[in-house]
Write a protein that holds these residues in place. Structure first.
Motif, PDB file in Angstrom:
ATOM      1  N   MET A 236       0.834  -1.199   0.000  1.00 46.05           N
ATOM      2  CA  MET A 236       0.000   0.000   0.000  1.00 46.05           C
ATOM      3  C   MET A 236       0.871   1.251   0.000  1.00 46.05           C
ATOM      4  O   MET A 236       1.875   1.322   0.713  1.00 46.05           O
ATOM      5  CB  MET A 236      -0.925   0.005   1.223  1.00 46.05           C
ATOM      6  CG  MET A 236      -1.777   1.253   1.364  1.00 46.05           C
ATOM      7  SD  MET A 236      -2.830   1.222   2.829  1.00 46.05           S
ATOM      8  CE  MET A 236      -4.045  -0.011   2.334  1.00 46.05           C
ATOM      9  N   ASP A 237       0.501   2.228  -0.827  1.00 45.88           N
ATOM     10  CA  ASP A 237       1.187   3.507  -0.820  1.00 45.88           C
ATOM     11  C   ASP A 237       0.858   4.232   0.486  1.00 45.88           C
ATOM     12  O   ASP A 237      -0.322   4.451   0.781  1.00 45.88           O
ATOM     13  CB  ASP A 237       0.745   4.357  -2.022  1.00 45.88           C
ATOM     14  CG  ASP A 237       1.491   5.663  -2.104  1.00 45.88           C
ATOM     15  OD1 ASP A 237       1.087   6.615  -1.401  1.00 45.88           O
ATOM     16  OD2 ASP A 237       2.459   5.754  -2.878  1.00 45.88           O
ATOM     17  N   PRO A 238       1.877   4.604   1.272  1.00 44.53           N
ATOM     18  CA  PRO A 238       1.585   5.196   2.587  1.00 44.53           C
ATOM     19  C   PRO A 238       0.927   6.559   2.529  1.00 44.53           C
ATOM     20  O   PRO A 238       0.219   6.947   3.458  1.00 44.53           O
ATOM     21  CB  PRO A 238       2.971   5.278   3.243  1.00 44.53           C
ATOM     22  CG  PRO A 238       3.925   5.301   2.097  1.00 44.53           C
ATOM     23  CD  PRO A 238       3.313   4.467   1.032  1.00 44.53           C
ATOM     24  N   MET A 239       1.133   7.292   1.425  1.00 44.27           N
ATOM     25  CA  MET A 239       0.538   8.616   1.299  1.00 44.27           C
ATOM     26  C   MET A 239      -0.915   8.532   0.848  1.00 44.27           C
ATOM     27  O   MET A 239      -1.802   9.179   1.406  1.00 44.27           O
ATOM     28  CB  MET A 239       1.347   9.474   0.322  1.00 44.27           C
ATOM     29  CG  MET A 239       2.789   9.701   0.772  1.00 44.27           C
ATOM     30  SD  MET A 239       2.874  10.629   2.315  1.00 44.27           S
ATOM     31  CE  MET A 239       2.254  12.215   1.761  1.00 44.27           C
ATOM     32  N   LYS A 240      -1.167   7.727  -0.173  1.00 44.12           N
ATOM     33  CA  LYS A 240      -2.517   7.615  -0.715  1.00 44.12           C
ATOM     34  C   LYS A 240      -3.373   6.587   0.013  1.00 44.12           C
ATOM     35  O   LYS A 240      -4.595   6.549  -0.173  1.00 44.12           O
ATOM     36  CB  LYS A 240      -2.460   7.271  -2.208  1.00 44.12           C
ATOM     37  CG  LYS A 240      -1.892   8.369  -3.081  1.00 44.12           C
ATOM     38  CD  LYS A 240      -1.927   7.959  -4.546  1.00 44.12           C
ATOM     39  CE  LYS A 240      -1.429   9.077  -5.437  1.00 44.12           C
ATOM     40  NZ  LYS A 240      -2.398  10.190  -5.516  1.00 44.12           N
ATOM     41  N   ARG A 241      -2.729   5.727   0.815  1.00 43.96           N
ATOM     42  CA  ARG A 241      -3.448   4.657   1.500  1.00 43.96           C
ATOM     43  C   ARG A 241      -4.227   3.811   0.488  1.00 43.96           C
ATOM     44  O   ARG A 241      -5.393   3.475   0.678  1.00 43.96           O
ATOM     45  CB  ARG A 241      -4.395   5.213   2.567  1.00 43.96           C
ATOM     46  CG  ARG A 241      -3.739   6.110   3.596  1.00 43.96           C
ATOM     47  CD  ARG A 241      -2.704   5.350   4.411  1.00 43.96           C
ATOM     48  NE  ARG A 241      -3.307   4.248   5.152  1.00 43.96           N
ATOM     49  CZ  ARG A 241      -2.586   3.327   5.797  1.00 43.96           C
ATOM     50  NH1 ARG A 241      -1.261   3.347   5.739  1.00 43.96           N
ATOM     51  NH2 ARG A 241      -3.208   2.365   6.463  1.00 43.96           N
ATOM     52  N   ALA A 242      -3.545   3.478  -0.590  1.00 46.50           N
ATOM     53  CA  ALA A 242      -4.182   2.704  -1.660  1.00 46.50           C
ATOM     54  C   ALA A 242      -3.113   1.916  -2.405  1.00 46.50           C
ATOM     55  O   ALA A 242      -1.904   2.163  -2.255  1.00 46.50           O
ATOM     56  CB  ALA A 242      -4.931   3.623  -2.625  1.00 46.50           C
ATOM     57  N   PHE A 243      -3.556   0.937  -3.197  1.00 43.64           N
ATOM     58  CA  PHE A 243      -2.680   0.149  -4.048  1.00 43.64           C
ATOM     59  C   PHE A 243      -2.846   0.636  -5.490  1.00 43.64           C
ATOM     60  O   PHE A 243      -3.890   1.176  -5.860  1.00 43.64           O
ATOM     61  CB  PHE A 243      -3.046  -1.337  -3.979  1.00 43.64           C
ATOM     62  CG  PHE A 243      -2.894  -1.939  -2.604  1.00 43.64           C
ATOM     63  CD1 PHE A 243      -1.762  -2.651  -2.271  1.00 43.64           C
ATOM     64  CD2 PHE A 243      -3.899  -1.795  -1.653  1.00 43.64           C
ATOM     65  CE1 PHE A 243      -1.623  -3.217  -1.013  1.00 43.64           C
ATOM     66  CE2 PHE A 243      -3.773  -2.350  -0.388  1.00 43.64           C
ATOM     67  CZ  PHE A 243      -2.621  -3.065  -0.066  1.00 43.64           C
ATOM     68  N   TYR A 244      -1.809   0.423  -6.322  1.00 47.46           N
ATOM     69  CA  TYR A 244      -1.932   0.850  -7.710  1.00 47.46           C
ATOM     70  C   TYR A 244      -1.732  -0.324  -8.658  1.00 47.46           C
ATOM     71  O   TYR A 244      -1.089  -1.322  -8.335  1.00 47.46           O
ATOM     72  CB  TYR A 244      -0.944   1.979  -8.044  1.00 47.46           C
ATOM     73  CG  TYR A 244       0.495   1.544  -8.193  1.00 47.46           C
ATOM     74  CD1 TYR A 244       0.967   1.040  -9.403  1.00 47.46           C
ATOM     75  CD2 TYR A 244       1.390   1.639  -7.132  1.00 47.46           C
ATOM     76  CE1 TYR A 244       2.284   0.635  -9.544  1.00 47.46           C
ATOM     77  CE2 TYR A 244       2.701   1.234  -7.259  1.00 47.46           C
ATOM     78  CZ  TYR A 244       3.150   0.738  -8.479  1.00 47.46           C
ATOM     79  OH  TYR A 244       4.452   0.334  -8.619  1.00 47.46           O
ATOM     80  N   ALA A 245      -2.294  -0.158  -9.853  1.00 54.63           N
ATOM     81  CA  ALA A 245      -2.049  -1.082 -10.956  1.00 54.63           C
ATOM     82  C   ALA A 245      -1.820  -0.237 -12.196  1.00 54.63           C
ATOM     83  O   ALA A 245      -2.391   0.859 -12.333  1.00 54.63           O
ATOM     84  CB  ALA A 245      -3.230  -2.027 -11.162  1.00 54.63           C
ATOM     85  N   GLU A 246      -0.982  -0.728 -13.108  1.00 56.02           N
ATOM     86  CA  GLU A 246      -0.698   0.000 -14.336  1.00 56.02           C
ATOM     87  C   GLU A 246      -1.298  -0.748 -15.515  1.00 56.02           C
ATOM     88  O   GLU A 246      -1.203  -1.974 -15.602  1.00 56.02           O
ATOM     89  CB  GLU A 246       0.807   0.191 -14.512  1.00 56.02           C
ATOM     90  CG  GLU A 246       1.391   1.183 -13.519  1.00 56.02           C
ATOM     91  CD  GLU A 246       2.839   1.529 -13.805  1.00 56.02           C
ATOM     92  OE1 GLU A 246       3.456   0.838 -14.645  1.00 56.02           O
ATOM     93  OE2 GLU A 246       3.338   2.494 -13.185  1.00 56.02           O
ATOM     94  N   VAL A 247      -1.900   0.031 -16.415  1.00 58.52           N
ATOM     95  CA  VAL A 247      -2.573  -0.520 -17.585  1.00 58.52           C
ATOM     96  C   VAL A 247      -1.988   0.135 -18.833  1.00 58.52           C
ATOM     97  O   VAL A 247      -1.755   1.349 -18.845  1.00 58.52           O
ATOM     98  CB  VAL A 247      -4.095  -0.260 -17.531  1.00 58.52           C
ATOM     99  CG1 VAL A 247      -4.802  -0.969 -18.677  1.00 58.52           C
ATOM    100  CG2 VAL A 247      -4.664  -0.703 -16.193  1.00 58.52           C
ATOM    101  N   GLU A 248      -1.717  -0.660 -19.866  1.00 58.66           N
ATOM    102  CA  GLU A 248      -1.203  -0.135 -21.127  1.00 58.66           C
ATOM    103  C   GLU A 248      -2.234  -0.331 -22.222  1.00 58.66           C
ATOM    104  O   GLU A 248      -2.923  -1.355 -22.274  1.00 58.66           O
ATOM    105  CB  GLU A 248       0.107  -0.841 -21.512  1.00 58.66           C
ATOM    106  CG  GLU A 248       1.263  -0.528 -20.589  1.00 58.66           C
ATOM    107  CD  GLU A 248       2.552  -1.181 -21.033  1.00 58.66           C
ATOM    108  OE1 GLU A 248       2.570  -1.800 -22.130  1.00 58.66           O
ATOM    109  OE2 GLU A 248       3.554  -1.088 -20.292  1.00 58.66           O
ATOM    110  N   PHE A 249      -2.337   0.685 -23.117  1.00 55.38           N
ATOM    111  CA  PHE A 249      -3.298   0.666 -24.224  1.00 55.38           C
ATOM    112  C   PHE A 249      -2.573   0.911 -25.542  1.00 55.38           C
ATOM    113  O   PHE A 249      -1.686   1.763 -25.621  1.00 55.38           O
ATOM    114  CB  PHE A 249      -4.357   1.757 -24.048  1.00 55.38           C
ATOM    115  CG  PHE A 249      -5.184   1.625 -22.805  1.00 55.38           C
ATOM    116  CD1 PHE A 249      -6.340   0.861 -22.809  1.00 55.38           C
ATOM    117  CD2 PHE A 249      -4.811   2.262 -21.633  1.00 55.38           C
ATOM    118  CE1 PHE A 249      -7.102   0.734 -21.662  1.00 55.38           C
ATOM    119  CE2 PHE A 249      -5.561   2.147 -20.487  1.00 55.38           C
ATOM    120  CZ  PHE A 249      -6.708   1.382 -20.507  1.00 55.38           C
TER     121      PHE A 249
END
Length: 344
Positions: A236-249
């Motif tokens: 988890m990102d400590p600043m955003k309190r969230a997880f990220y995913a990256e998507v390519e198009f």
């Protein structure tokens, strides 16, 4: 004459009796039909059919090029030249922004002259070494000075002449010719736009459902662009309190632009032959779920097992089969075994 009148009267009486009996039979039949239909609840039904179903998670985010770099000034000073404009395609190492060579913070001319002189000395000493007319130590000293002066000159060039780090498109220029800027000020942004990427921020529950390789879509100007999840965070990102995913198009013809804010839909599940029921038709009691179907003119409460939900649609895993007639109107008026009358 009198007998004829009597006969005529009896004929009239018989005819009236026959008419009354006939009317009585018709009324009895009508009453019987009314009684039968009066015990049936009118309902509307719809046969369930297999159809395509998908479950998506949606996120709003901004797009950027698959590679995107902002070059900044290494020194302060005046902008001498801007050689390209937004939208131009540039090759690697082409100069985009130039500072004047007389910038006092760089001492470009001194570095240039030192490099040129040490290069001549290096070449002369190499020839002497090959001819056996100087020592290895003398050559090594000349070579070391040449390499140092060469590096200083290259660094001065990099500071004054800001180039493209790779082939790409100029997507933003932040300065104009003649502007005075400080060091570390953004000058321009270059990007590769044949593919676009988006970083989506998710909850803990959502990141568990997202897998690398899952398909994703964005809709821009009525056109759907398909992509895939390429990476997801494990912490988890400590600043955003969230997880990220990256998507390519894929971005044919460069129609998608950096900075666009769009809705990204990640498809986490699909079933090409699903049985789907609107959520409001499902009865929930304790831990069981059910729907009403019509079987042989009667309402039947059918226990079901559900899967994913998407909007108002619920996937049915067990309890129904194609062709079953689900009660879509009047379900709240029936009970198990209730006689029903199917209406439009």
């Amino acid at each position: 004459m009198f007998s004829k009148i009597i006969s005529l009267k009896w004929l009239v009486v018989i005819a009236m009796l026959a008419f009354l009996v006939s009317c009585g039979d018709d009324g009895e039949a009508a009453n019987k039909n009314e009684m039968e239909n009066g015990n049936k609840v009118p309902v509307a039904v719809k046969p369930i059919e297999e159809e395509y179903f998908k479950k998506e998670l949606t996120f709003f985010t901004s797009l950027s090029g698959i590679m995107q770099t902002t070059r900044s000034s290494a020194v302060g000073g005046r902008i001498e030249k801007v050689n390209f404009k937004v939208g131009d395609y540039v090759k690697k190492d082409q100069i985009v922004v130039e500072f004047p060579e007389d910038n006092p913070a760089v001492q470009f001319e001194q570095a240039k002259h030192a490099f040129e002189n040490s290069k001549k000395t290096y070449e002369r000493m190499k020839a002497l070494l090959d001819a056996g007319e100087t020592s290895q130590a003398n050559f090594d000293g000349a070579e070391t000075k040449f390499l140092v002066d060469k590096r200083n000159y290259e660094m001065a060039i990099q500071v004054l002449f800001i180039d493209a780090p790779y082939d790409g498109i100029i997507v933003e220029i932040m300065v104009n010719e003649g502007d005075g800027v400080d060091s570390k000020i953004p000058l321009f942004t270059i990007a590769k736009l044949n593919k676009m990427k988006a970083r989506i921020w998710t909850s803990e529950d959502e990141i568990r459902q997202i897998k690398n390789g899952m398909t994703a879509e964005v809709n821009y100007n009525g056109k759907v662009y398909e992509g895939r999840v390429t990476h997801k965070s494990m912490a988890m990102d400590p600043m955003k309190r969230a997880f990220y995913a990256e998507v390519e198009f894929d971005n044919p013809n460069n129609q998608l632009k950096p900075g666009l804010t769009l809705e990204v839909a990640v498809k986490i599940y699909e079933n090409k032959n699903a049985l789907i029921v609107p959520r409001h038709l499902i009865n929930n009691s304790s831990d069981e779920k059910s729907v009403y179907v019509v079987v042989n003119g009667k309402a039947e409460e059918r226990k079901i097992k559900t899967g994913f939900e998407s909007g108002i649609s619920v996937e049915i895993l067990e309890g129904l089969k194609p062709g079953d007639k689900i009660i879509v109107k009047g379900a709240n008026m029936v009970s198990n075994g209730q006689l029903v009358n199917e209406v439009q």
